[in-house]
Structures are given as structure tokens and as C-alpha cells.
Design a protein around this motif. Structure first.
Motif, PDB file in Angstrom:
ATOM      1  N   THR A  51       0.849  -1.192   0.000  1.00 15.49           N
ATOM      2  CA  THR A  51       0.000   0.000   0.000  1.00 15.49           C
ATOM      3  C   THR A  51       0.882   1.239   0.000  1.00 15.49           C
ATOM      4  N   PRO A  52       1.208   1.757  -1.186  1.00 16.72           N
ATOM      5  CA  PRO A  52       2.042   2.961  -1.269  1.00 16.72           C
ATOM      6  C   PRO A  52       1.313   4.163  -0.699  1.00 16.72           C
ATOM      7  N   PRO A  53       2.044   5.243  -0.413  1.00 17.31           N
ATOM      8  CA  PRO A  53       1.420   6.422   0.215  1.00 17.31           C
ATOM      9  C   PRO A  53       0.209   6.959  -0.540  1.00 17.31           C
ATOM     10  N   GLY A  54       0.268   6.986  -1.859  1.00 13.29           N
ATOM     11  CA  GLY A  54      -0.879   7.443  -2.629  1.00 13.29           C
ATOM     12  C   GLY A  54      -1.009   8.956  -2.642  1.00 13.29           C
ATOM     13  N   GLU A  55      -2.116   9.420  -3.210  1.00 12.57           N
ATOM     14  CA  GLU A  55      -2.362  10.847  -3.372  1.00 12.57           C
ATOM     15  C   GLU A  55      -2.988  11.425  -2.099  1.00 12.57           C
ATOM     16  N   PRO A  56      -2.550  12.606  -1.658  1.00 11.64           N
ATOM     17  CA  PRO A  56      -3.070  13.164  -0.398  1.00 11.64           C
ATOM     18  C   PRO A  56      -4.576  13.412  -0.425  1.00 11.64           C
ATOM     19  N   GLU A  57      -5.131  13.767  -1.586  1.00  8.50           N
ATOM     20  CA  GLU A  57      -6.573  14.041  -1.668  1.00  8.50           C
ATOM     21  C   GLU A  57      -7.411  12.793  -1.396  1.00  8.50           C
ATOM     22  N   LEU A  58      -6.794  11.612  -1.566  1.00 10.11           N
ATOM     23  CA  LEU A  58      -7.527  10.358  -1.388  1.00 10.11           C
ATOM     24  C   LEU A  58      -7.050   9.597  -0.154  1.00 10.11           C
ATOM     25  N   ALA A  59      -6.382  10.290   0.755  1.00 10.66           N
ATOM     26  CA  ALA A  59      -5.770   9.632   1.911  1.00 10.66           C
ATOM     27  C   ALA A  59      -6.780   8.870   2.757  1.00 10.66           C
ATOM     28  N   THR A  60      -7.996   9.372   2.862  1.00  5.34           N
ATOM     29  CA  THR A  60      -9.015   8.712   3.700  1.00  5.34           C
ATOM     30  C   THR A  60      -9.324   7.309   3.209  1.00  5.34           C
ATOM     31  N   SER A  61      -9.174   7.088   1.909  1.00  5.14           N
ATOM     32  CA  SER A  61      -9.512   5.774   1.347  1.00  5.14           C
ATOM     33  C   SER A  61      -8.350   4.789   1.431  1.00  5.14           C
ATOM     34  N   ARG A  62      -7.187   5.252   1.871  1.00  5.40           N
ATOM     35  CA  ARG A  62      -6.022   4.368   1.919  1.00  5.40           C
ATOM     36  C   ARG A  62      -6.168   3.377   3.067  1.00  5.40           C
ATOM     37  N   PRO A  63      -6.080   2.071   2.780  1.00  4.71           N
ATOM     38  CA  PRO A  63      -6.244   1.078   3.853  1.00  4.71           C
ATOM     39  C   PRO A  63      -5.016   1.009   4.746  1.00  4.71           C
ATOM     40  N   ASN A  64      -5.218   0.549   5.954  1.00  4.57           N
ATOM     41  CA  ASN A  64      -4.098   0.282   6.852  1.00  4.57           C
ATOM     42  C   ASN A  64      -3.388  -1.002   6.460  1.00  4.57           C
ATOM     43  N   LEU A  65      -4.165  -1.948   5.971  1.00  8.65           N
ATOM     44  CA  LEU A  65      -3.610  -3.233   5.550  1.00  8.65           C
ATOM     45  C   LEU A  65      -4.453  -3.764   4.402  1.00  8.65           C
TER      46      LEU A  65
ATOM     47  N   LEU B  39      -8.834 -15.025  -2.701  1.00  3.33           N
ATOM     48  CA  LEU B  39      -9.048 -15.818  -3.910  1.00  3.33           C
ATOM     49  C   LEU B  39     -10.049 -15.068  -4.783  1.00  3.33           C
ATOM     50  N   GLY B  40      -9.541 -14.231  -5.656  1.00  2.00           N
ATOM     51  CA  GLY B  40     -10.404 -13.447  -6.539  1.00  2.00           C
ATOM     52  C   GLY B  40     -10.958 -12.196  -5.910  1.00  2.00           C
ATOM     53  N   TRP B  41     -10.543 -11.880  -4.679  1.00  2.00           N
ATOM     54  CA  TRP B  41     -11.017 -10.699  -3.971  1.00  2.00           C
ATOM     55  C   TRP B  41      -9.867 -10.014  -3.246  1.00  2.00           C
ATOM     56  N   THR B  42      -9.984  -8.691  -3.093  1.00  2.00           N
ATOM     57  CA  THR B  42      -9.064  -7.925  -2.262  1.00  2.00           C
ATOM     58  C   THR B  42      -9.725  -7.689  -0.910  1.00  2.00           C
ATOM     59  N   ILE B  43      -8.970  -7.905   0.155  1.00  2.00           N
ATOM     60  CA  ILE B  43      -9.483  -7.720   1.514  1.00  2.00           C
ATOM     61  C   ILE B  43      -8.698  -6.575   2.151  1.00  2.00           C
ATOM     62  N   SER B  44      -9.411  -5.573   2.637  1.00  2.00           N
ATOM     63  CA  SER B  44      -8.749  -4.434   3.265  1.00  2.00           C
ATOM     64  C   SER B  44      -9.668  -3.841   4.322  1.00  2.00           C
ATOM     65  N   ASP B  45      -9.347  -2.623   4.778  1.00  2.00           N
ATOM     66  CA  ASP B  45     -10.189  -1.970   5.777  1.00  2.00           C
ATOM     67  C   ASP B  45     -10.536  -0.564   5.324  1.00  2.00           C
ATOM     68  N   TYR B  46     -11.664  -0.064   5.831  1.00  2.00           N
ATOM     69  CA  TYR B  46     -12.075   1.313   5.554  1.00  2.00           C
ATOM     70  C   TYR B  46     -12.893   1.818   6.739  1.00  2.00           C
TER      71      TYR B  46
END
Length: 538
Positions: free
Chosen positions: A311-325, A330-337
Motif C-alpha cells: 500500500t504505497p502512500p498514494g495521493e493526499p486528496e484520497l488519503a481517507t480511502s487508503r487502507p491500513n492493511l 481468492l479473486g477478492w481484495t481484503i482491506s479496511d475502511y
């Protein structure tokens, strides 16, 4: 979270949505936010997206909404039954198909591929011997991001069997099981595996074993099998210096990518996606009859983290959507929001972007389908709905995404303009005829360079429409100018020996933000005489 309203409120919502300009909805029992029509419509307008469909699932019901038009300048509205390409959201269907076979005792996630798919081979002997069904589905084989995608994208004449056979010529970028790198070609192999174990075409199995039990009556597993006019037409920005700049325009045709069907060829409606998300959120149980598509055990395995996703730092305007992990299952991404586990996946094909996102602990699922290549518009709609169901303070995701998109495109355009420019006073160091000939890459096959009236021309011999001029840039470097503007252009640099003969050629995309599926950089082009002496593939 906003819970379901009473019958009177639902009726009012239905009236509002069906009478609102440009919106068509099915009168189902979910309660999306009151501003959904305004938010989606304004987002589509701001990003130039002609049409979209949104599917929502709540514990007590679902809704399927249509917005805008199927084709730019057209009058046919998007409705709840309009077909959209879901791209890589197809991958979860392939996983579900394998799960069904595992429940029937015909397969295991940890079966070795070489034991169940005779003749299967990768470049690396150890990976080839140890690769399992689970490995096929988790992007940890050692291949690079998008490696081998030129076998399928843009449209090619390769069959699935040919694509799987050519995996043995793709040199790995990393060691086996060491890092996450998203790929498509191994999901094609997963589909071929499903066909061998089930005895059915992947398309037939998917239709019979998944679509029919779920009541997905609009969906089709194949571009070539679409039989309805109620389909979203693909759109993109292809007239600018960088793909993504210029006005949104309708593509001249709908590319057929059925050779990658298990990785990305399903077309589905918003109504279909409510059925699909419902069975996922209920861990395989089909409502209302209580039967199962796949077992609870298989469902848990699909959503279990298998490999960490950086999970790279990403764009500051979208920081809220950046997951912690973030991890891939299997065919899905698992993260947190916002403190909740979310299960999600994106999909992209020529002219269309999709996104599925689910909040398992709330029983909420959201799908956004669009008919243009505007990723940030899709994300804005999805996250606006996520915030609604989580009761979070709203973020203007559309405005933030527009800032990020425009900045990325601006930087890409500057990079291309600052690159080496063609100089009419500079000529190639060798006669043009010296560069002409048939070249072969081990995994792709043959690429032909010919002497044309206006210079040189190049064609990828198995890729439909991938042909055009080679424009001299500097020294032994040329730039493609494809006849199809939807295809990313590339630099072609020839390596010349002391005998003034071409020894090889390398390519790389012109645009620094070119889609990873244009994996020109993975090609090593050798003149046919040299490639034959090196015992490369036919």
C-alpha cells in the motif's frame, strides 16, 4: 448505517428514482442515500461518462439503478438490465466455479497444477512443479504485473490453450511466492483447468452453475454471445497526446476478449450484480430458497488473506480511502475502511470500468458499472455510498478524484512532451530497409517491420488492429503510430551490432501512465534467424 425504511418511504423513493431525469431503477427494497441521483449524475457529467449503473444490496433488500445513456449522443437510457462489461470482477466467478468443483470433491485449492493439467509448464522449473490452484488465483507466481497481457489485449487471435502453452516462455520477475504482482494470464489457466475438471467450456459451466442458480438472467460470460441491444457501448479519451486526454468518445467497435474469458469477459447488469453480491454476503447461500452455490467453508477461504498487497502512500486528496492493511484472497481484495473490513475488486476493459465493494459485517454490497475509462468517477460513487452506509462524514470524492486525475494526466503529458522529439533533419544511422524484417518474441510470437512508402511500418501479427507507422525519433529509436488510436503507442529501439545489422529490439510505452496490460517492456524482439538459432518458441 441507514436501515431500510417503511413501505411508504420505499414507494416514495421508487417514485423519485423512476421519475428523475436520466435514472431508471427497479422497485426493490433497499434505501440508497437520498442524494444518489444528483451525486451520480453530477459525477458522470464532471468526468464525461455517458452512462452508469449502480447495484446496492442491504440485509433486507436490494436496488438496481441506471443513469445516463448507453452510448454518447444516443437516446437509449441505461436501465437496471443494461449489460456492462465487469472486466476483472469476472475473476471471482472463476474462483466460485472452482469452489463448486472443490465442494463436489473433484479438486482442492492445493492440488498441484501439473497433476491436474497435464503439460502445464512455467519458465521456472521449481514454480512449474510446485504451482497450486491457490497460486493460480493469488498473483504470487513470480510473473510481473500484467506480464503476458499482449497475448490477449488488445484483441488477439490466440486461443486460451495457446496462451497457457506460452506461459513457459515468460521469464519471472521475482522468485516464486515472494511478492504480489497482478496478472491475467494465470486466471486464463484457471479457466482452462476448470474446463478440464468439469468437462464443460468455462462459458457453459459459468452460465449453468452460477448464472442460472442465482437468477442472473441478463448476464453473459462472453462478449461474442451477447444477444441483446441493451448493452453499454465502450468510451474512452483517445485523441490527446496521452491516452486519457481529449474528449470522451465512443470507440469504433466493442473488442472481443473472449480468449481471456475466465479473467475478464463477463457482461452483467446491475440487477445481476445484486444477485451476485447477495450470494457472496450470505457466504454461498442462495436466497430465497436457502440452497447453496458453494459451501460456507469455501466462502471463508475466498475472503481469507493469501498474500500481502503493498500500500504505497498514494495521493493526499484520497488519503481517507487508503487502507491500513491490504491483502489478496481468492479473486477478492481484503482491506479496511473506517474501521470496517471491506471486500472489493475492480475491473477494467477497453471503454469500461467497474468496481464491487462489500461490507461483510453490515451485509452491504455496492457495484458501480460504467461505460468509460474513468476510474476516479467509479471510485467516487462507490466511496460516496460506503460513507453513507457507514454513517461517516461525507468526502467530496468526485472533486478529489478529479484533482488527482488531472494532475496525473498533466504530469504524463509533460513527460511525453519533454521526451526526445522527432527531428526532421536527423535521419536513422542505417538505411530503413536494414530495420525491416520479421522479429520474434519467445512468448508473443512474430512482429513484422516492413519498408513502407512513407518510412517503416510495424504489425503485431496476432493482434487485431495493432499495426501502424514507425516514426523515427533519434538514433535507432522509433515511435509507433498505430492505426487504432485506442492502443497505447510505444518506443521501439533497435540494437545494432558492429556489422551494422540489427541484433534485437526493445519496446516501452510512450506514456508513463500507460495501462500495465500494454506490457511492451516485457518483449525481446529478435530477428527470426537469430530467434531460431536461440531455439525460441514458434
Amino acid at each position: 448505517m441507514t436501515r431500510l425504511r417503511g413501505v411508504k418511504a420505499l414507494h416514495s423513493l421508487w417514485v423519485v428514482l423512476t421519475l428523475a431525469c436520466g435514472v431508471v431503477a427497479s422497485p426493490l427494497a433497499a434505501a440508497p442515500p437520498a442524494d444518489i441521483e444528483n451525486y451520480v449524475t453530477s459525477t458522470l457529467t464532471n468526468f464525461g461518462v455517458p452512462g452508469a449503473a449502480v447495484a446496492i444490496v442491504e440485509p433486507g433488500g436490494s436496488a438496481a439503478l441506471g443513469f445516463g445513456v448507453r452510448k454518447l449522443a444516443g437516446t437509449m437510457r441505461v436501465d437496471e438490465h443494461t449489460l456492462f462489461p465487469i472486466g476483472s470482477n469476472t475473476k471471482a466467478f472463476t474462483v466460485a466455479g472452482l469452489a463448486i468443483l472443490i465442494d463436489r470433491g473433484k479438486l482442492s485449492w492445493d492440488d498441484r497444477i501439473e497433476d491436474v493439467l497435464p503439460g502445464f509448464k512455467l519458465y521456472d522449473a521449481y514454480a512449474s512443479r510446485e504451482l497450486t490452484v491457490r497460486d493460480l488465483l493469488t498473483h504470487r507466481s513470480g510473473l510481473g504485473k500484467g506480464q503476458g497481457d499482449l497475448l490477449i489485449f488488445p484483441e488477439t487471435s490466440y486461443s486460451r490453450k495457446e496462451i497457457v502453452d506460452r506461459l513457459r516462455f515468460l521469464p519471472p520477475k521475482t522468485s516464486f511466492r515472494s511478492v504480489f504482482a497482478y496478472d491475467n494470464v494465470l486466471y486464463i489457466a484457471a479457466g482452462v483447468l476448470l474446463e478440464r475438471v468439469s468437462g464443460q467450456r468455462w462459458e457453459d459451466f459459468t452460465r449453468k452453475e452460477i448464472f442460472e442458480p442465482l437468477g442472473m438472467r441478463d448476464a453473459t460470460p462472453s462478449f461474442g454471445e451477447i444477444r441483446t441491444g441493451n448493452r453499454a457501448w465502450p468510451h474512452a479519451r483517445t485523441s490527446g497526446l496521452v491516452r486519457g486526454l481529449g474528449p470522451v468518445g465512443a470507440l469504433p467497435s466493442v473488442p472481443n476478449i473472449d480468449n481471456e474469458a475466465p479473467a475478464g469477459s463477463i457482461n452483467a447488469s446491475a440487477t445481476d450484480m445484486t444477485k451476485w453480491m447477495s450470494v457472496q454476503l450470505r457466504h454461498g447461500e442462495i436466497i430465497p430458497d436457502g440452497k447453496r452455490l458453494f459451501s460456507e467453508t469455501r466462502a471463508r477461504e475466498m475472503w481469507a488473506p493469501q498474500v500481502i498487497v503493498p500500500t504505497p502512500p498514494g495521493e493526499p486528496e484520497l488519503a481517507t480511502s487508503r487502507p491500513n492493511l491490504e491483502a489478496y484472497g481468492l479473486g477478492w481484495t481484503i482491506s479496511d475502511y473506517r474501521g470496517h473490513k471491506i471486500v472489493t475488486h475492480g475491473g477494467g476493459v477497453y471503454g469500461g470500468i467497474s468496481m464491487v465493494v462489500m461490507i461483510p459485517d453490515l451485509g452491504v454490497g455496492i457495484t458501480v458499472l460504467t461505460n468509460a475509462e474513468e476510474h476516479y468517477a467509479v471510485k467516487a460513487i462507490a466511496y460516496h455510498l460506503l460513507d453513507h452506509y457507514l454513517g461517516a462524514s461525507p468526502v467530496d470524492w468526485a472533486a478529489a478524484g478529479k484533482i488527482v486525475r488531472d494532475r496525473q494526466l498533466g504530469l504524463a503529458e509533460m513527460a511525453v512532451r519533454a521526451a526526445v522529439k522527432p527531428d526532421e533533419n536527423v535521419t536513422p544511422p542505417l538505411p530503413l530497409q536494414t530495420y525491416a524484417g520479421v522479429y520474434r518474441d519467445a512468448w508473443y510470437g512474430t512482429i513484422t517491420v516492413t519498408r513502407a512508402a512513407n518510412g517503416l511500418a510495424m504489425s503485431f501479427d496476432r493482434s487485431t488492429g495493432m499495426a501502424g507507422q514507425l516514426i523515427h525519433v533519434d538514433h535507432d529509436t522509433f515511435r509507433t503510430h498505430w492505426g487504432d488510436p485506442a492502443i497505447e503507442n510505444a518506443y521501439v529501439t533497435f540494437a545494432v551490432g558492429s556489422d551494422r545489422r540489427v541484433k534485437s529490439a526493445r519496446m516501452k510505452p510512450v506514456s508513463p501512465i500507460a495501462d500495465f496490460s500494454f506490457d511492451f517492456s516485457d518483449l525481446l524482439l529478435l530477428p527470426v534467424s537469430l530467434s531460431e538459432s536461440a531455439r525460441q518458441s514458434p
